[in-house]
Design a protein around this motif. Structure first.
Motif, PDB file in Angstrom:
ATOM      1  N   MET A 171       0.833  -1.211   0.000  1.00 16.31           N
ATOM      2  CA  MET A 171       0.000   0.000   0.000  1.00 16.31           C
ATOM      3  C   MET A 171       0.869   1.262   0.000  1.00 16.31           C
ATOM      4  N   VAL A 172       1.974   1.226   0.757  1.00 15.29           N
ATOM      5  CA  VAL A 172       2.827   2.411   0.879  1.00 15.29           C
ATOM      6  C   VAL A 172       3.729   2.577  -0.342  1.00 15.29           C
ATOM      7  N   ASN A 173       4.364   1.477  -0.776  1.00 12.97           N
ATOM      8  CA  ASN A 173       5.389   1.580  -1.824  1.00 12.97           C
ATOM      9  C   ASN A 173       4.820   1.564  -3.239  1.00 12.97           C
ATOM     10  N   ARG A 175       1.436   2.083  -3.684  1.00 13.25           N
ATOM     11  CA  ARG A 175       0.254   2.932  -3.584  1.00 13.25           C
ATOM     12  C   ARG A 175      -1.000   2.211  -4.082  1.00 13.25           C
ATOM     13  N   TRP A 176      -1.116   0.980  -3.626  1.00 15.10           N
ATOM     14  CA  TRP A 176      -2.320   0.226  -3.938  1.00 15.10           C
ATOM     15  C   TRP A 176      -3.341   0.388  -2.820  1.00 15.10           C
TER      16      TRP A 176
END
Length: 264
Positions: free
Chosen positions: A213-215, A217-218
């Motif tokens: 989610m962070v890397n 951006r999902w």
């Protein structure tokens, strides 16, 4: 002042000129094809001389063998492809590969025997990795079972051996995830999200949903779906003891276990 119309003679000259250009073009193409065929014949002759001179090195040295194979590829020759369709001269070498013709059957058989061992390793590890194994890991597993005096196996040898399995269809193929080649032994295509997850796993050996989610951006649902799909296929293992579930590459975990066993 009135203009004279174009007469039939002009049309005849135009047709004649077009026919002459077409004839000249055909002549040039035929000449170029013959010149190219002559060059390829010369290259093949030199390739044969080189192979016979360095036969021992090609058989025993994997790096040298890979360079020789690249020389063949550079002039459009597949060393492992059958030459039976190249001509109908009926010679005794008809149907054998370039390896067999130039170096005897030892190198030729080496690749086909290696392909059999690749199939065996892929079958034995499918329960661990879901049918996706790194070329380096596969080569290391092959090396453990190598008999004394047997030729050393390089990554290039593994890739060429897999190439000989093409007649089996899409069950065995080479795919790239990030910058690493993998052997896929199941007839299943990875989608873009699955490939992205496997590429991310290469950094630390594992990923979490939060990391994706962070890397990348999902959204959480997208990240969870991708890892669940890979988990279901056996291409990732899950560690539920961590604060957040970690999804590990089976090959990475086996490498760590092997290094720990050696160090211990």
């Amino acid at each position: 002042m009135s203009r004279k119309g174009v007469g039939l003679a002009a049309f005849d000259r135009s047709r004649l000129t077009s026919a002459q250009f077409a004839s000249h073009g055909n002549s040039l193409r035929s000449s170029d094809a013959q010149a190219l065929e002559t060059q390829l014949s010369v290259f093949r002759s030199l390739l044969q001389q080189f192979a016979q001179t360095h036969a021992k090195d090609i058989r025993s040295d994997p790096a040298f063998r890979a360079q020789f194979a690249r020389m063949c590829t550079a002039i459009g020759v597949d060393p492992l492809a059958s030459s039976s369709s190249a001509g109908s001269g009926g010679s005794s070498s008809s149907g054998s590969s370039l390896w067999a013709q130039l170096l005897g059957r030892s190198v030729n058989d080496f690749y086909f025997e290696l392909a059999v061992r690749v199939v065996e390793v892929c079958g034995a590890t499918r329960g661990e990795n879901g049918g996706l194994i790194g070329v380096r890991e596969l080569r290391e597993r092959l090396g453990r079972g190598r008999m004394e005096g047997a030729p050393e196996v390089a990554d290039d040898d593994v890739l060429r051996a897999v190439g000989t399995l093409k007649p089996l269809g899409s069950s065995y193929s080479v795919i790239r995830v990030g910058n690493r080649p993998y052997i896929r032994s199941v007839p299943k295509e990875l989608n873009t999200d699955q490939s992205s997850v496997l590429e991310a796993v290469q950094v630390l050996g594992y990923v979490t949903v939060s990391m994706l989610m962070v890397n990348i951006r999902w959204a959480r649902a997208r990240a969870q779906t991708a890892v669940d799909d890979l988990l279901g296929e056996g291409m990732l293992w899950v560690d539920k003891q961590a604060p957040e579930w970690e999804y590990w590459s089976p090959g990475f975990m086996l490498d760590v276990d092997g290094a720990t066993a050696v160090g211990g």
